[in-house]
Design a protein around this motif. Structure first.
Motif, PDB file in Angstrom:
ATOM      1  N   ASP A 149      74.684  23.609  48.009  1.00 20.46           N
ATOM      2  CA  ASP A 149      75.603  23.668  46.458  1.00 20.46           C
ATOM      3  C   ASP A 149      75.972  24.788  46.136  1.00 20.46           C
ATOM      4  N   ASP A 150      75.008  25.556  46.086  1.00 23.11           N
ATOM      5  CA  ASP A 150      75.180  26.755  46.194  1.00 23.11           C
ATOM      6  C   ASP A 150      75.735  28.134  47.269  1.00 23.11           C
ATOM      7  N   ILE A 151      76.070  27.464  48.678  1.00 22.42           N
ATOM      8  CA  ILE A 151      77.271  27.538  49.226  1.00 22.42           C
ATOM      9  C   ILE A 151      78.404  27.477  48.801  1.00 22.42           C
ATOM     10  N   MET A 152      78.529  26.481  48.515  1.00 24.66           N
ATOM     11  CA  MET A 152      80.154  25.781  47.965  1.00 24.66           C
ATOM     12  C   MET A 152      80.775  26.796  46.578  1.00 24.66           C
ATOM     13  N   SER A 153      79.593  27.045  45.702  1.00 25.59           N
ATOM     14  CA  SER A 153      79.375  27.231  44.379  1.00 25.59           C
ATOM     15  C   SER A 153      80.060  28.731  44.849  1.00 25.59           C
ATOM     16  N   GLU A 154      79.872  29.729  45.710  1.00 24.54           N
ATOM     17  CA  GLU A 154      80.250  31.089  46.537  1.00 24.54           C
ATOM     18  C   GLU A 154      80.765  30.792  46.895  1.00 24.54           C
ATOM     19  N   VAL A 155      81.512  30.111  47.560  1.00 23.21           N
ATOM     20  CA  VAL A 155      83.126  29.561  48.633  1.00 23.21           C
ATOM     21  C   VAL A 155      83.707  30.044  47.559  1.00 23.21           C
ATOM     22  N   LYS A 157      84.783  31.305  45.172  1.00 20.75           N
ATOM     23  CA  LYS A 157      84.625  32.169  44.325  1.00 20.75           C
ATOM     24  C   LYS A 157      85.440  32.943  44.588  1.00 20.75           C
ATOM     25  N   MET A 158      86.294  32.573  46.353  1.00 22.32           N
ATOM     26  CA  MET A 158      86.888  33.404  47.094  1.00 22.32           C
ATOM     27  C   MET A 158      88.211  33.379  46.305  1.00 22.32           C
ATOM     28  N   SER A 159      89.216  34.052  46.939  1.00 24.67           N
ATOM     29  CA  SER A 159      90.096  34.219  47.013  1.00 24.67           C
ATOM     30  C   SER A 159      90.935  32.935  48.330  1.00 24.67           C
ATOM     31  N   PRO A 160      92.746  32.568  47.992  1.00 23.51           N
ATOM     32  CA  PRO A 160      92.494  31.550  49.369  1.00 23.51           C
ATOM     33  C   PRO A 160      93.008  32.562  50.659  1.00 23.51           C
ATOM     34  N   TYR A 161      92.833  33.808  50.334  1.00 25.10           N
ATOM     35  CA  TYR A 161      93.067  34.461  52.133  1.00 25.10           C
ATOM     36  C   TYR A 161      91.734  34.803  51.965  1.00 25.10           C
ATOM     37  N   ASP A 162      90.745  34.829  51.704  1.00 24.15           N
ATOM     38  CA  ASP A 162      89.076  34.950  52.206  1.00 24.15           C
ATOM     39  C   ASP A 162      88.249  34.287  52.697  1.00 24.15           C
ATOM     40  N   PHE A 163      89.163  33.160  52.316  1.00 21.83           N
ATOM     41  CA  PHE A 163      88.378  31.788  52.816  1.00 21.83           C
ATOM     42  C   PHE A 163      88.981  31.262  53.489  1.00 21.83           C
ATOM     43  N   GLU A 164      90.512  31.762  54.255  1.00 28.61           N
ATOM     44  CA  GLU A 164      90.711  31.560  55.195  1.00 28.61           C
ATOM     45  C   GLU A 164      90.331  32.102  55.934  1.00 28.61           C
ATOM     46  N   ASN A 165      89.607  33.611  56.229  1.00 31.03           N
ATOM     47  CA  ASN A 165      89.166  34.521  57.013  1.00 31.03           C
ATOM     48  C   ASN A 165      87.448  34.311  57.210  1.00 31.03           C
ATOM     49  N   LEU A 166      86.921  33.232  56.115  1.00 35.13           N
ATOM     50  CA  LEU A 166      85.815  32.638  55.729  1.00 35.13           C
ATOM     51  C   LEU A 166      85.976  32.190  56.940  1.00 35.13           C
ATOM     52  N   VAL A 167      86.844  30.607  56.944  1.00 39.07           N
ATOM     53  CA  VAL A 167      86.973  30.250  58.228  1.00 39.07           C
ATOM     54  C   VAL A 167      86.788  30.235  59.474  1.00 39.07           C
ATOM     55  N   VAL A 168      87.836  31.531  59.588  1.00 35.84           N
ATOM     56  CA  VAL A 168      88.022  31.537  60.847  1.00 35.84           C
ATOM     57  C   VAL A 168      86.400  32.492  61.819  1.00 35.84           C
ATOM     58  N   ARG A 169      85.767  33.494  60.707  1.00 37.59           N
ATOM     59  CA  ARG A 169      84.871  34.095  61.064  1.00 37.59           C
ATOM     60  C   ARG A 169      83.858  33.019  61.891  1.00 37.59           C
ATOM     61  N   LEU A 170      83.646  32.237  60.599  1.00 39.48           N
ATOM     62  CA  LEU A 170      82.923  30.982  60.968  1.00 39.48           C
ATOM     63  C   LEU A 170      82.572  30.873  62.450  1.00 39.48           C
ATOM     64  N   LEU A 171      84.103  30.455  62.588  1.00 41.86           N
ATOM     65  CA  LEU A 171      84.371  29.120  64.204  1.00 41.86           C
ATOM     66  C   LEU A 171      84.334  30.374  65.017  1.00 41.86           C
ATOM     67  N   TRP A 216      90.880  23.994  47.769  1.00 42.31           N
ATOM     68  CA  TRP A 216      90.403  23.319  46.497  1.00 42.31           C
ATOM     69  C   TRP A 216      89.133  22.964  45.721  1.00 42.31           C
ATOM     70  N   GLN A 217      89.089  22.562  44.619  1.00 39.68           N
ATOM     71  CA  GLN A 217      88.132  21.939  44.205  1.00 39.68           C
ATOM     72  C   GLN A 217      86.986  20.916  44.812  1.00 39.68           C
ATOM     73  N   GLY A 271      84.492  19.506  52.491  1.00 40.91           N
ATOM     74  CA  GLY A 271      83.255  20.892  52.154  1.00 40.91           C
ATOM     75  C   GLY A 271      81.881  20.726  52.538  1.00 40.91           C
ATOM     76  N   GLU A 272      81.764  19.739  52.566  1.00 43.93           N
ATOM     77  CA  GLU A 272      79.398  19.552  52.736  1.00 43.93           C
ATOM     78  C   GLU A 272      79.884  20.129  54.436  1.00 43.93           C
ATOM     79  N   GLN A 273      80.775  19.546  55.272  1.00 39.24           N
ATOM     80  CA  GLN A 273      80.671  19.551  56.698  1.00 39.24           C
ATOM     81  C   GLN A 273      80.847  21.228  56.849  1.00 39.24           C
TER      82      GLN A 273
END
Length: 305
Positions: A149-155, A157-171, A216-217, A271-273
């Motif tokens: 829950d804490d991870i998703m709460s922080e995610v 808060k990110m902008s959509p573009y920052d979220f895309e960056n996060l996804v790419v860096r995770l992969l 998304w929410q 989101g959970e995955q």
């Protein structure tokens, strides 16, 4: 006096936050120590493994439980505020707020993994009948549930573009190519043609995986139309592999549609995955404790010297 149990800090926290102001965890812990009349020796008592003060550790867990029940909420980093539900609890008397009181809230029961009709059953088994190993596993399960829950709460808060960056860096952290191979892995903010990023399917760059990342929410549902549009975007790129990652969840129709595709492979990650992958690959999280459980090596003692 001994440091109160974590649940004995519930009333103190609600009492402090009842002023309807925002307070940091440091302020909350200091108030709890004063309200519980802890001595300097009490406050110096440390946990065995981490050396963290026992009382701050227990106040932190009390905060987590109250937050899961919806009585308080995080409004900023390490800053909390009482909710309307919390105010009602204060009106009824903070001394009544204990574990039994929190069990009336479904969000708390989901966190506590108590989905049986007898809401006391799980805890009774763990506390009275569960082996030490089971109690450890139960505690780790609660810690990880809170972490998700804490991870998703922080995610969120990110902008959509920052979220895309996060996804790419995770992969990439998961082994899909390297940053050197994929310097422009995240597509431009405009004219992305339905593709948010591209990573290598392997470290040699023989194939590519196209990414759709939607922040998304968590209560939202990604339906079949969104997955169909992503499939069309893949076709437009001549791509055969795609991964759709979202902070929300997918509808059954969306999942069934993705599974039926023969010529283009689409993997759906909700989101959970996503949160679980971040924990598994130590991405956006850090290790606080390491516990080692040992047993007797009977083969050692049975061998002839």
């Amino acid at each position: 006096m001994p440091v109160p149990k974590y649940y004995e800090f519930f009333p103190y926290i609600l009492e402090f936050l009842s002023d309807d102001n925002h307070h940091t965890m440091k302020e909350i812990a200091e108030y709890c120590a004063t309200a519980a009349k802890l001595t300097e020796n009490d406050k110096r008592e440390k946990t065995i493994s981490s050396g963290m003060p026992v009382y701050t550790n227990r106040v932190a867990w009390a905060r987590t439980y109250l937050s899961k029940a919806g009585l308080i909420e995080r409004v900023a980093r390490s800053t909390y505020h009482i909710t309307s539900t919390g105010k009602k609890a204060v009106e009824c008397g903070v001394q009544k707020v204990d574990l039994q009181y929190l069990r009336q809230f479904e969000s708390f029961n989901e966190f506590f993994n108590s989905k049986t009709t007898d809401k006391n059953k799980t805890e009774v088994i763990i506390e009275k009948e569960g082996s030490p190993q089971e109690q450890i596993e139960s505690a780790i399960s609660k810690i990880n549930s809170s972490l998700l829950d804490d991870i998703m709460s922080e995610v969120l808060k990110m902008s959509p573009y920052d979220f895309e960056n996060l996804v790419v860096r995770l992969l990439i952290k998961m082994g899909y190519g390297t940053l050197k191979q994929n310097p422009d892995a995240v597509t431009k903010k405009t004219s992305d043609e339905g593709i948010d990023g591209v990573v290598s399917a392997d470290k040699f760059g023989f194939d590519s995986i196209y990414i759709q990342a939607k922040k998304w929410q968590t209560s939202s549902t990604v339906g079949r139309p969104e997955v169909q549009r992503f499939l069309g975007a893949l076709a437009g790129q001549g791509a055969t592999k795609g991964i759709f990652i979202t902070t929300a969840h997918f509808s059954k129709e969306a999942i069934d549609f993705a599974n039926k595709q023969l010529h283009q492979k689409i993997v759906l990650v909700d989101g959970e995955q996503l949160s679980k992958l971040m924990i598994e690959y130590d991405f956006g999280v850090s290790t606080v404790e390491n516990y080692v459980v040992k047993r007797v090596d009977y083969d050692f003692f049975n061998n002839e010297v």
